[in-house]
Design an enzyme around this catalytic site. Structure first.
Site, PDB file in Angstrom:
ATOM      1  N   THR A 126       0.797  -1.230   0.000  1.00  0.00           N
ATOM      2  CA  THR A 126       0.000   0.000   0.000  1.00  0.00           C
ATOM      3  C   THR A 126       0.830   1.280   0.000  1.00  0.00           C
ATOM      4  OG1 THR A 126      -1.464   1.333   1.413  1.00  0.00           O
ATOM      5  CG2 THR A 126      -0.177  -0.339   2.512  1.00  0.00           C
ATOM      6  N   GLU A 128       0.220   3.704   1.722  1.00  0.00           N
ATOM      7  CA  GLU A 128       0.296   4.172   3.111  1.00  0.00           C
ATOM      8  C   GLU A 128       1.696   3.950   3.703  1.00  0.00           C
ATOM      9  OE1 GLU A 128      -2.047   5.474   5.607  1.00  0.00           O
ATOM     10  OE2 GLU A 128      -3.042   6.176   3.796  1.00  0.00           O
ATOM     11  N   TYR A 150      -1.869   0.491  10.829  1.00  0.00           N
ATOM     12  CA  TYR A 150      -2.153  -0.204   9.565  1.00  0.00           C
ATOM     13  C   TYR A 150      -0.913  -0.213   8.681  1.00  0.00           C
ATOM     14  CZ  TYR A 150      -3.844  -0.843   4.793  1.00  0.00           C
ATOM     15  OH  TYR A 150      -3.993  -1.270   3.499  1.00  0.00           O
ATOM     16  N   LYS A 154       1.512  -3.316   7.426  1.00  0.00           N
ATOM     17  CA  LYS A 154       1.705  -3.597   6.000  1.00  0.00           C
ATOM     18  C   LYS A 154       3.180  -3.491   5.596  1.00  0.00           C
ATOM     19  CE  LYS A 154      -2.307  -4.335   3.860  1.00  0.00           C
ATOM     20  NZ  LYS A 154      -2.507  -5.318   2.775  1.00  0.00           N
TER      21      LYS A 154
HETATM   22  P1  GDP Z   1      -7.298   4.974   2.856  1.00  0.00           P
HETATM   23  O1  GDP Z   1      -6.409   5.983   2.199  1.00  0.00           O
HETATM   24  O2  GDP Z   1      -7.050   3.593   2.411  1.00  0.00           O
HETATM   25  O3  GDP Z   1      -7.346   5.077   4.319  1.00  0.00           O
HETATM   26  O4  GDP Z   1      -8.764   5.293   2.269  1.00  0.00           O
HETATM   27  P2  GDP Z   1      -9.962   6.179   2.823  1.00  0.00           P
HETATM   28  O5  GDP Z   1     -10.901   6.310   1.678  1.00  0.00           O
HETATM   29  O6  GDP Z   1     -10.501   5.604   4.086  1.00  0.00           O
HETATM   30  O7  GDP Z   1      -9.306   7.605   3.179  1.00  0.00           O
HETATM   31  C1  GDP Z   1      -8.789   8.467   2.186  1.00  0.00           C
HETATM   32  C2  GDP Z   1      -8.516   9.838   2.788  1.00  0.00           C
HETATM   33  O8  GDP Z   1      -9.769  10.478   3.052  1.00  0.00           O
HETATM   34  C3  GDP Z   1      -7.755   9.837   4.113  1.00  0.00           C
HETATM   35  O9  GDP Z   1      -6.800  10.867   4.080  1.00  0.00           O
HETATM   36  C4  GDP Z   1      -8.826  10.167   5.155  1.00  0.00           C
HETATM   37  O10 GDP Z   1      -8.339  10.841   6.302  1.00  0.00           O
HETATM   38  C5  GDP Z   1      -9.695  11.097   4.340  1.00  0.00           C
HETATM   39  N1  GDP Z   1     -11.058  11.239   4.868  1.00  0.00           N
HETATM   40  C6  GDP Z   1     -11.674  12.401   5.166  1.00  0.00           C
HETATM   41  N2  GDP Z   1     -12.915  12.176   5.629  1.00  0.00           N
HETATM   42  C7  GDP Z   1     -13.093  10.835   5.642  1.00  0.00           C
HETATM   43  C8  GDP Z   1     -14.186  10.003   6.030  1.00  0.00           C
HETATM   44  O11 GDP Z   1     -15.238  10.458   6.471  1.00  0.00           O
HETATM   45  N3  GDP Z   1     -14.007   8.651   5.906  1.00  0.00           N
HETATM   46  C9  GDP Z   1     -12.846   8.129   5.417  1.00  0.00           C
HETATM   47  N4  GDP Z   1     -12.735   6.793   5.289  1.00  0.00           N
HETATM   48  N5  GDP Z   1     -11.794   8.887   5.044  1.00  0.00           N
HETATM   49  C10 GDP Z   1     -11.921  10.230   5.164  1.00  0.00           C
END
Ligand code: GDP
Length: 343
Positions: A126, A128, A150, A154
């Protein structure tokens, strides 16, 4: 049938389901492994492949059932998507996250070494991992600075995959996947949460949506294209690691604006920080910021350079940000109207 056999862990998730369909189309015998009772059957149904994947029970916490799965599937290729995949959850459950995402991969690779040493292994690694490495495009030589339990879990799996390749001579590869989305994405992830909310708001089924960090910058691609790259990674003469990304970066705020516009809701932003709001053309608040969705530490910016994948695999992300957001909103509306979704 092409005579090949594949084992996909986490096959009812977004990537596992798309890859299952791709491999079935290529004539593979596909074995799908998941924990008992895992939800996600709807993805196989929407893809039209329900009943075509041979199901095997598998939990990465338990070595003996990994060996059973390998003995039953006798795979030529193994794709590992089984994971605790929520970054936010990992802050509350760091030990479980490590057990599944890190030690689970050790169990899997070790079981492979004993029971299926000739199989080719793909690990869903990832973006990340890069964490706080600044704003430049990341490539396969960029350092890792993980910022969540996480990402740390990973990271172990990533290096272990490299180690089994180098030390044990196994065909083991990492795909370093930047965010990849689709109508099959889980509802907790940002893009799906937003496209669902936009569709529901236009239909009058929901008033507004609360989100977290609007300033995060991400490289968002289309998952259907990414699973094709994963398959290509395992077809190369030599095992290696590859970045899969679009090379474009956009903010969470931009994604929300683009998705809402695709649903016919023009948003303007007012206020800042926790007070920031997305307001529609009628003056109604449609997007709010809530602490609940903030991570204790978030990665500021992730953008990938997938030129190695283009050069070696002949792969390039085709669907970019605007089309992706519009396609996901359209799918959401079609679903709500009981129509078939293009996947
Ligand atoms: P990730 O990158 O695999 O963790 O995928 P996500 O879709 O969960 O998050 C993508 C980005 O969106 C991250 O920087 C989160 O902090 C941001 N984000 C902002 N608001 C939200 C929310 O309400 N839900 C999630 N899941 N992410 C959010």
């Amino acid at each position: 049938m092409n005579g090949k056999r594949a084992l996909i862990t986490g096959y009812r998730g977004q990537d596992g389901a798309y890859l299952s369909r791709l491999l079935l189309e290529k004539g593979y015998q596909v074995y799908g492994a998941d924990r008992a009772g895992d939800s996600g059957q709807w993805r196989l149904r929407e893809l039209g492949i329900e009943g075509r994947v041979q199901e095997l029970p598998l939990d990465l916490l338990e070595t003996s059932n990994i060996i059973d799965a390998l003995e039953k599937a006798r795979p030529d290729e193994i794709y590992n998507f089984a994971a605790q995949s929520f970054v936010l959850v990992s802050f509350a459950q760091p030990v479980l996250t490590a057990e599944v995402n890190a030690v689970g991969v050790a169990r899997l690779l070790e079981a492979m070494r004993k029971a299926a040493p000739e199989a080719r292994f793909f690990q869903a690694s990832t973006a990340e991992l890069f964490g706080s490495t600044g704003s430049a495009q990341k490539n396969e030589t960029t350092d890792f600075h993980p910022k969540s339990p996480y990402a740390v879990s990973k990271l172990y799996a990533h290096w272990l995959t490299v180690n089994y390749r180098q030390a044990q001579g196994m065909y083991a590869c990492n795909g370093i996947l930047f965010n990849h989305e689709s109508p099959l994405r889980g509802e907790e992830f940002l893009t799906r949460k937003i496209t669902m909310a936009a569709a529901r708001i236009t239909k009058g089924l929901q008033e507004k949506v609360a989100v977290g960090n609007l300033d995060a910058l991400r490289d968002w691609g289309y998952a259907k294209e990414y699973v094709d790259a994963m398959w290509r990674i395992l077809q190369q003469p030599e095992p290696d690691d590859y970045i899969l990304a679009t090379g474009e970066v956009h903010s969470v705020r931009e994604f929300i604006g683009t998705a809402f516009a695709a649903a016919g809701l023009g948003l303007r932003w007012e206020g800042s920080g926790l007070q920031e709001k997305g307001v529609d053309q009628d003056g109604k608040v449609r997007v709010e910021v809530s602490k609940e969705f903030y991570r204790p530490a978030d990665v500021k910016e992730l953008i990938g350079d997938a030129s190695k994948a283009e050069r070696v695999l002949g792969w390039k992300a085709r669907t970019k940000f605007g089309d992706l957001a519009a396609m996901m909103v359209d799918s959401e509306i079609r679903r709500m109207e009981g129509k078939k979704v293009e996947l």
